[in-house]
Design an enzyme around this catalytic site. Structure first.
Site, short mmCIF file in Angstrom:
data_model
loop_
_atom_site.label_atom_id
_atom_site.label_comp_id
_atom_site.label_asym_id
_atom_site.label_seq_id
_atom_site.Cartn_x
_atom_site.Cartn_y
_atom_site.Cartn_z
N HIS A 122 0.82 -1.34 -0.03
CA HIS A 122 -0.17 -0.03 -0.11
C HIS A 122 0.60 1.25 -0.18
CE1 HIS A 122 -3.50 -2.30 1.69
NE2 HIS A 122 -3.34 -2.65 0.56
N ILE A 129 0.81 6.84 -0.03
CA ILE A 129 0.31 5.85 0.82
C ILE A 129 -1.16 5.70 0.44
CG2 ILE A 129 -0.27 4.86 3.17
CD1 ILE A 129 2.01 7.13 4.01
N CYS A 130 -1.62 4.34 0.41
CA CYS A 130 -3.10 4.33 0.20
C CYS A 130 -3.69 3.75 1.37
CB CYS A 130 -3.18 3.10 -0.92
SG CYS A 130 -4.93 2.64 -1.44
N LEU A 131 -4.31 4.64 1.84
CA LEU A 131 -4.68 4.34 3.32
C LEU A 131 -6.09 5.05 3.55
CD1 LEU A 131 -4.34 2.84 6.16
CD2 LEU A 131 -3.15 5.01 6.74
#
Length: 190
Positions: A122, A129-131
Site C-alpha cells: 500500500h 500511501i493508499c490508506l
C-alpha cells in the site's frame, strides 16, 4: 448587471450601469449544519496542541523532527521505526505531514520521504500511501497520532515486502499530491 437607458430630448441616449449588491458568500457548513470556523488561529491552535501531545507522549516508535516543525508549523517531519518482530524491524522511515488551514476538517497530506520508502503493498515508491483515513474516511476526530498508529499498524501487519501491482504506472502518471488520487480500497488484508 442591469443596463438602464435614459432618454433626453436634446442628448443622445446614455447608458447607466446599476450593479446589484452581491450576495455574501455563505460560510462552509459542517455535516450537522453548523458553520465551520476556518480562521488561522483555530487550526494553528489545534496543530500546536497535537504537536505538544506528540512530543510528550508519542506513539511507540514515533519521534518528531522538532527542527522541521520549528521552521514551519504546517509541515511536520516524523520519524517512524519499524516494530520489533515485523518485516520492518529496525528500519527507520520518515513521514511528511502537510496541513492546510482547513485542518482538522480536511485531512493532512501524508507521504513517506527520504531514501528509505517502505516496500509495502500500500506504499508506492514515490512515498504515496493508499490508506482510507488519509482521504475519504478522514474525520476531524482523527489526529496526527492516530494516523501514525494506523501507518505503524499497516506496516506491522504486512506479510510480504512488495510494491503495489500498479506502482510503475502510478508513479509516472500520479499527481504530486496523493489526496488528489481517487484511491480504490480493495485489499485491507495487508
Amino acid at each position: 448587471m442591469l443596463k438602464l437607458f435614459k432618454k433626453s430630448k436634446d442628448k443622445i441616449p446614455k447608458s447607466e450601469i446599476i450593479t446589484e449588491p452581491k450576495e455574501p458568500k455563505t460560510p462552509p457548513v459542517s455535516k450537522c449544519g453548523k458553520p465551520l470556523q476556518l480562521d488561522n488561529s483555530r487550526w494553528e491552535r489545534r496543530l500546536h496542541k497535537e504537536l505538544m501531545s506528540l512530543i510528550k507522549e508519542p506513539p511507540p516508535g514515533v519521534t518528531v523532527d522538532t527542527e522541521s516543525v520549528q521552521q514551519n508549523l504546517s509541515e511536520w517531519k516524523l520519524n517512524i521505526k519499524g516494530f520489533e518482530g515485523t518485516l520492518y524491524d529496525g528500519e527507520d522511515f520518515q513521514l511528511l505531514f502537510k496541513f492546510n488551514n482547513k485542518y482538522p476538517f480536511d485531512s493532512p497530506e501524508v507521504t513517506f520521504i527520504g531514501n528509505n520508502i517502505p516496500v509495502h503493498p500500500h506504499v508506492y515508491s514515490n512515498g504515496h500511501i493508499c490508506l482510507s483515513i488519509l482521504t475519504e474516511d478522514w474525520s476531524p476526530a482523527l489526529s496526527v497520532q492516530s494516523v501514525c498508529l494506523s501507518i505503524a499498524s499497516m506496516l506491522s501487519s504486512c506479510r510480504e515486502k512488495k510494491r503495489p501491482p500498479d506502482n510503475a504506472l502510478y508513479v509516472k502518471t500520479c499527481n504530486k499530491n496523493p489526496k488528489k488520487t481517487k484511491w480504490w480500497y480493495h485489499d485491507d488484508s495487508v
